[in-house]
Motif scaffolding. Structure first.
Motif, PDB file in Angstrom:
ATOM      1  N   GLY A   1      -9.373 -13.738   1.332  1.00 44.31           N
ATOM      2  CA  GLY A   1      -8.958 -12.345   1.184  1.00 44.31           C
ATOM      3  C   GLY A   1      -8.312 -12.094  -0.164  1.00 44.31           C
ATOM      4  O   GLY A   1      -8.643 -12.734  -1.165  1.00 44.31           O
ATOM      5  N   ILE A   2      -7.385 -11.145  -0.181  1.00 49.63           N
ATOM      6  CA  ILE A   2      -6.720 -10.698  -1.402  1.00 49.63           C
ATOM      7  C   ILE A   2      -5.342 -11.352  -1.500  1.00 49.63           C
ATOM      8  O   ILE A   2      -4.598 -11.416  -0.509  1.00 49.63           O
ATOM      9  CB  ILE A   2      -6.556  -9.167  -1.395  1.00 49.63           C
ATOM     10  N   LEU A   3      -4.991 -11.805  -2.707  1.00 46.84           N
ATOM     11  CA  LEU A   3      -3.643 -12.280  -3.025  1.00 46.84           C
ATOM     12  C   LEU A   3      -3.146 -11.417  -4.183  1.00 46.84           C
ATOM     13  O   LEU A   3      -3.579 -11.575  -5.319  1.00 46.84           O
ATOM     14  CB  LEU A   3      -3.668 -13.760  -3.406  1.00 46.84           C
ATOM     15  N   TYR A   4      -2.267 -10.478  -3.852  1.00 53.08           N
ATOM     16  CA  TYR A   4      -1.881  -9.420  -4.797  1.00 53.08           C
ATOM     17  C   TYR A   4      -0.414  -9.581  -5.168  1.00 53.08           C
ATOM     18  O   TYR A   4       0.450  -9.623  -4.281  1.00 53.08           O
ATOM     19  CB  TYR A   4      -2.105  -8.067  -4.116  1.00 53.08           C
ATOM     20  N   LEU A   5      -0.118  -9.677  -6.458  1.00 54.07           N
ATOM     21  CA  LEU A   5       1.260  -9.786  -6.935  1.00 54.07           C
ATOM     22  C   LEU A   5       1.816  -8.392  -7.186  1.00 54.07           C
ATOM     23  O   LEU A   5       1.296  -7.644  -8.015  1.00 54.07           O
ATOM     24  CB  LEU A   5       1.307 -10.612  -8.227  1.00 54.07           C
ATOM     25  N   LYS A   6       2.861  -8.049  -6.447  1.00 50.15           N
ATOM     26  CA  LYS A   6       3.475  -6.720  -6.577  1.00 50.15           C
ATOM     27  C   LYS A   6       4.990  -6.865  -6.498  1.00 50.15           C
ATOM     28  O   LYS A   6       5.503  -7.872  -6.010  1.00 50.15           O
ATOM     29  CB  LYS A   6       3.025  -5.780  -5.455  1.00 50.15           C
ATOM     30  N   GLY A   7       5.707  -5.812  -6.951  1.00 46.63           N
ATOM     31  CA  GLY A   7       7.159  -5.850  -6.912  1.00 46.63           C
ATOM     32  C   GLY A   7       7.749  -4.544  -6.421  1.00 46.63           C
ATOM     33  O   GLY A   7       7.077  -3.514  -6.362  1.00 46.63           O
ATOM     34  N   GLY A   8       9.034  -4.597  -6.063  1.00 49.19           N
ATOM     35  CA  GLY A   8       9.761  -3.399  -5.665  1.00 49.19           C
ATOM     36  C   GLY A   8       9.624  -3.088  -4.193  1.00 49.19           C
ATOM     37  O   GLY A   8       9.240  -3.923  -3.380  1.00 49.19           O
ATOM     38  N   ASP A   9       9.960  -1.840  -3.840  1.00 47.88           N
ATOM     39  CA  ASP A   9       9.879  -1.381  -2.454  1.00 47.88           C
ATOM     40  C   ASP A   9       8.443  -0.974  -2.171  1.00 47.88           C
ATOM     41  O   ASP A   9       7.938   0.023  -2.702  1.00 47.88           O
ATOM     42  CB  ASP A   9      10.820  -0.198  -2.249  1.00 47.88           C
ATOM     43  N   LEU A  10       7.768  -1.720  -1.327  1.00 48.87           N
ATOM     44  CA  LEU A  10       6.334  -1.537  -1.101  1.00 48.87           C
ATOM     45  C   LEU A  10       6.019  -0.823   0.214  1.00 48.87           C
ATOM     46  O   LEU A  10       4.846  -0.632   0.544  1.00 48.87           O
ATOM     47  CB  LEU A  10       5.646  -2.906  -1.119  1.00 48.87           C
ATOM     48  N   ALA A  11       7.043  -0.398   0.934  1.00 50.70           N
ATOM     49  CA  ALA A  11       6.830   0.141   2.281  1.00 50.70           C
ATOM     50  C   ALA A  11       5.892   1.346   2.268  1.00 50.70           C
ATOM     51  O   ALA A  11       4.949   1.414   3.070  1.00 50.70           O
ATOM     52  CB  ALA A  11       8.172   0.514   2.914  1.00 50.70           C
ATOM     53  N   GLN A  12       6.131   2.306   1.391  1.00 47.51           N
ATOM     54  CA  GLN A  12       5.313   3.511   1.359  1.00 47.51           C
ATOM     55  C   GLN A  12       3.883   3.214   0.926  1.00 47.51           C
ATOM     56  O   GLN A  12       2.916   3.729   1.490  1.00 47.51           O
ATOM     57  CB  GLN A  12       5.940   4.549   0.420  1.00 47.51           C
ATOM     58  N   GLU A  13       3.758   2.349  -0.083  1.00 50.27           N
ATOM     59  CA  GLU A  13       2.421   1.986  -0.567  1.00 50.27           C
ATOM     60  C   GLU A  13       1.607   1.296   0.521  1.00 50.27           C
ATOM     61  O   GLU A  13       0.416   1.581   0.693  1.00 50.27           O
ATOM     62  CB  GLU A  13       2.536   1.080  -1.790  1.00 50.27           C
ATOM     63  N   ILE A  14       2.237   0.408   1.258  1.00 48.82           N
ATOM     64  CA  ILE A  14       1.539  -0.295   2.332  1.00 48.82           C
ATOM     65  C   ILE A  14       1.158   0.687   3.444  1.00 48.82           C
ATOM     66  O   ILE A  14       0.041   0.651   3.965  1.00 48.82           O
ATOM     67  CB  ILE A  14       2.408  -1.442   2.870  1.00 48.82           C
ATOM     68  N   LYS A  15       2.069   1.588   3.769  1.00 49.27           N
ATOM     69  CA  LYS A  15       1.778   2.588   4.800  1.00 49.27           C
ATOM     70  C   LYS A  15       0.575   3.439   4.416  1.00 49.27           C
ATOM     71  O   LYS A  15      -0.328   3.677   5.224  1.00 49.27           O
ATOM     72  CB  LYS A  15       3.009   3.474   5.015  1.00 49.27           C
ATOM     73  N   GLU A  16       0.531   3.882   3.168  1.00 40.37           N
ATOM     74  CA  GLU A  16      -0.563   4.740   2.708  1.00 40.37           C
ATOM     75  C   GLU A  16      -1.895   3.994   2.688  1.00 40.37           C
ATOM     76  O   GLU A  16      -2.957   4.603   2.839  1.00 40.37           O
ATOM     77  CB  GLU A  16      -0.252   5.282   1.311  1.00 40.37           C
ATOM     78  N   SER A  17      -1.837   2.678   2.508  1.00 38.73           N
ATOM     79  CA  SER A  17      -3.070   1.888   2.430  1.00 38.73           C
ATOM     80  C   SER A  17      -3.715   1.684   3.791  1.00 38.73           C
ATOM     81  O   SER A  17      -4.918   1.435   3.886  1.00 38.73           O
ATOM     82  CB  SER A  17      -2.789   0.526   1.797  1.00 38.73           C
ATOM     83  N   GLY A  18      -2.913   1.754   4.866  1.00 38.72           N
ATOM     84  CA  GLY A  18      -3.416   1.462   6.196  1.00 38.72           C
ATOM     85  C   GLY A  18      -3.651  -0.024   6.433  1.00 38.72           C
ATOM     86  O   GLY A  18      -4.191  -0.415   7.476  1.00 38.72           O
TER      87      GLY A  18
END
Length: 211
Positions: free
Chosen positions: A166-183
């Motif tokens: 699958g995907i291994l994505y490096l991200k930072g910060g508060d990701l709650a909203q971004e994850i919610k929007e992605s489904g």
């Protein structure tokens, strides 16, 4: 005098002499190319090993790629996370993709100059890349809801590794909203689990299996 790359040696004590030489060589390579083409923020070049190389290698603390596996690095920029991972896993094939041609030129030149045989840089958009890969890696290229459609059809079904393909994505910060929007429902792995530097306190690996 300590080499800047000793930060890497400390976290990865089993490096071969060749791998140490390749990591050591990155400092001069990137300084030289950055003076010609701005592939790394000017203010970050002195933090190359912390903010770029070690950050990329967080993925290697979560998973050990196997010989013969194929990894696609989307939006690689100056070669991150692909080049550091390719040094660490010389038996794994890495395809590094970016839509900006001059960045891919740097990627290929650096790979050649340090003797990486398992890296291929391609000037293209991710959607146009053909073939299947065990893993897609990337570093904060765009929002997850936009990124996922680019790559969801590029992952091999058969998984041989300790974690699912699958995907291994490096991200930072508060990701709650971004994850919610992605489904999507990624597993969040705090990079501070692996590295003690303050820089990593709010940094994560997002693992998104693609069945």
């Amino acid at each position: 005098m300590k080499k800047p790359s000793e930060l890497i040696h400390g976290y990865f004590p089993d490096l071969t002499d060749l791998q140490k030489q390749q990591f050591d060589a990155l400092d001069d390579c990137y300084r030289d190319w950055n003076s010609q083409i701005n592939v790394i923020s000017r203010k970050d070049i002195d933090s190359l090993y912390l903010k770029h190389v070690l950050h990329s290698l967080a993925i290697a603390k979560y998973i050990e790629f196997k010989a013969g596996e194929r990894v696609l690095d989307v939006g690689t920029g100056g070669g991150f996370p692909g080049i550091p991972l390719a040094i660490l896993f010389p038996e794994t094939e890495f395809v590094l993709v970016d839509s900006i041609g001059k960045k891919i030129k740097v990627v290929n030149e650096i790979a050649n100059s340090i003797g990486l045989k398992n890296v291929k840089g391609i000037h293209a958009r991710a959607e146009s890349i053909e073939g299947k890969f065990n893993f897609i890696v990337s570093r904060a290229v765009t929002q997850l809801k936009d990124f996922y459609p680019w790559v969801r059809n590029k992952v091999k079904k058969t998984s041989f590794n300790a974690v699912p393909n699958g995907i291994l994505y490096l991200k930072g910060g508060d990701l709650a909203q971004e994850i919610k929007e992605s489904g999507l429902r990624p597993e969040l792995i705090p990079i501070a689990t692996y590295f003690s530097e303050d820089f990593f306190e709010t940094k994560y690996i997002l693992h998104i299996p693609i069945p």
